[in-house]
Design an enzyme around this catalytic site. Structure first.
Site, short mmCIF file in Angstrom:
data_model
loop_
_atom_site.label_atom_id
_atom_site.label_comp_id
_atom_site.label_asym_id
_atom_site.label_seq_id
_atom_site.Cartn_x
_atom_site.Cartn_y
_atom_site.Cartn_z
N HIS A 1 55.60 46.18 63.47
CA HIS A 1 55.39 44.77 63.86
C HIS A 1 55.81 43.88 62.70
O HIS A 1 55.61 44.23 61.54
CB HIS A 1 53.93 44.54 64.22
CG HIS A 1 53.71 43.21 64.86
ND1 HIS A 1 53.63 42.05 64.13
CD2 HIS A 1 53.61 42.85 66.16
CE1 HIS A 1 53.47 41.03 64.97
NE2 HIS A 1 53.46 41.48 66.20
N TRP B 1 45.71 42.45 69.83
CA TRP B 1 44.63 41.51 69.48
C TRP B 1 44.71 41.04 68.04
O TRP B 1 43.98 40.15 67.64
CB TRP B 1 43.27 42.17 69.72
CG TRP B 1 42.92 42.39 71.17
CD1 TRP B 1 43.71 42.11 72.26
CD2 TRP B 1 41.71 42.95 71.69
NE1 TRP B 1 43.05 42.45 73.41
CE2 TRP B 1 41.82 42.97 73.09
CE3 TRP B 1 40.54 43.43 71.11
CZ2 TRP B 1 40.80 43.46 73.92
CZ3 TRP B 1 39.51 43.91 71.93
CH2 TRP B 1 39.65 43.92 73.31
N GLU C 1 61.14 41.79 69.44
CA GLU C 1 60.37 40.61 69.06
C GLU C 1 61.13 39.81 68.01
O GLU C 1 60.99 40.10 66.80
CB GLU C 1 59.02 41.04 68.47
CG GLU C 1 58.15 41.83 69.42
CD GLU C 1 56.67 41.58 69.13
OE1 GLU C 1 55.96 41.20 70.06
OE2 GLU C 1 56.25 41.73 67.97
P1 PGA Z 1 52.45 35.92 70.30
O1 PGA Z 1 52.52 37.22 69.37
O2 PGA Z 1 52.38 36.41 71.75
O3 PGA Z 1 51.19 35.24 69.87
O4 PGA Z 1 53.67 35.12 70.05
C1 PGA Z 1 53.35 38.27 69.70
C2 PGA Z 1 53.27 39.35 68.67
O5 PGA Z 1 52.88 39.09 67.51
O6 PGA Z 1 53.58 40.50 68.96
#
Ligand code: PGA
Length: 255
Positions: free
Chosen positions: A99, A13, A169
């Site tokens: 992250h 979130w 990611e």
């Molecule tokens: P997003 O974010 O789905 O809005 O691209 C992914 C994340 O920050 O892990």
């Protein structure tokens, strides 16, 4: 290659919603959908101040709470910091570590490794985020990814690697209009498993769930899941929209 059987959907979130009243509403709507899709473990990661209240909304083993980060020391005089022990004590079972939003704020690979160590010491499951900033034609990003993966698990026992989740990611896909090409996700998945097996064993590497994150929405879930060979997703924006998040759950469940 044997792949892990369990599927995960993580809702990050970030710094939303803006009040506890809104957070309760979002949790109720998210929980309703999560209960329908029995093959998926849904992990909701709200901002720290909402975690304790939302813990009373966890009434099914299909849904769990995660924190979005933790501090890299277990205790001490660190103004504004939140330790792994604290987040565990209010009901989280998972914690996102590394992250790119946190790496942008100063988290190094070494700090990520310390956080993973403390998370495992408390019995939490770390969701470790890795990903390159750019895909250069020379392929330096491959090495960057390899170093991120190996360093993140460098302070825990090899057998403990079975108790972590990785989220791939690519930084440029986070918050972008469209997600990465599923075949490129698959390439990264192969690379991450290879890096893991080099420092553990193939058997252990094959048990680690690998998720993809970055512009995931109902429109790209099925293809990313199938061609990307991932076990689920880490979702930012779409996790704030219960309808979209519910569709992603459904597609992950049925893939
Ligand atoms: P997003 O974010 O789905 O809005 O691209 C992914 C994340 O920050 O892990």
């Amino acid at each position: 290659m044997a792949t892990p059987k369990k599927k995960y959907l993580v809702g990050n979130w970030k710094m939303a919603p803006s009040s506890i009243a809104e957070a309760k509403k979002l949790m109720v709507a998210t929980r309703k959908k999560a209960r329908e899709y029995k093959k998926v473990t849904t992990i909701v990661c709200p901002p720290f101040p909402f975690i304790q209240v939302l813990n009373s909304y966890i009434t099914s083993p299909l849904i769990a709470l995660g924190a979005q980060d933790c501090f890299h020391e277990a205790d001490g005089a660190y103004t504004g910091a939140t330790s792994v022990g604290m987040i565990k004590s209010v009901g989280t079972r998972y914690v996102i570590i590394g992250h790119s939003n946190r790496r942008d704020l100063g988290d190094t690979n070494e700090m990520v490794a310390q956080k993973v160590f403390h998370a495992r010491s408390e019995g939490l499951i770390p969701i470790i985020c890795v990903g390159e900033k750019v895909r250069d034609p020379e392929g330096v990003y491959l090495q960057h990814l390899d170093v991120q993966v190996k360093t993140a698990i460098s302070k825990i026992q090899k057998t403990d690697v079975k108790k972590v989740i990785f989220a791939y990611e690519p930084v440029w896909a986070i918050g972008a209009k469209s997600a990465m090409e599923p075949n490129d996700v698959h390439e990264a998945v192969i690379l991450i498993r290879r890096s893991l097996s080099k420092v553990t064993s193939k058997e252990i590497a094959d048990t680690v769930p690998l998720l993809y994150g970055g512009a995931v929405g109902p429109e790209n879930t099925v293809e990313l899941m199938k061609k990307g060979q991932v076990q689920g997703f880490l979702v930012g924006r779409a996790s704030l929209d219960p309808h979209a998040f519910g569709l992603i759950s459904e597609y992950v469940n049925n893939s």
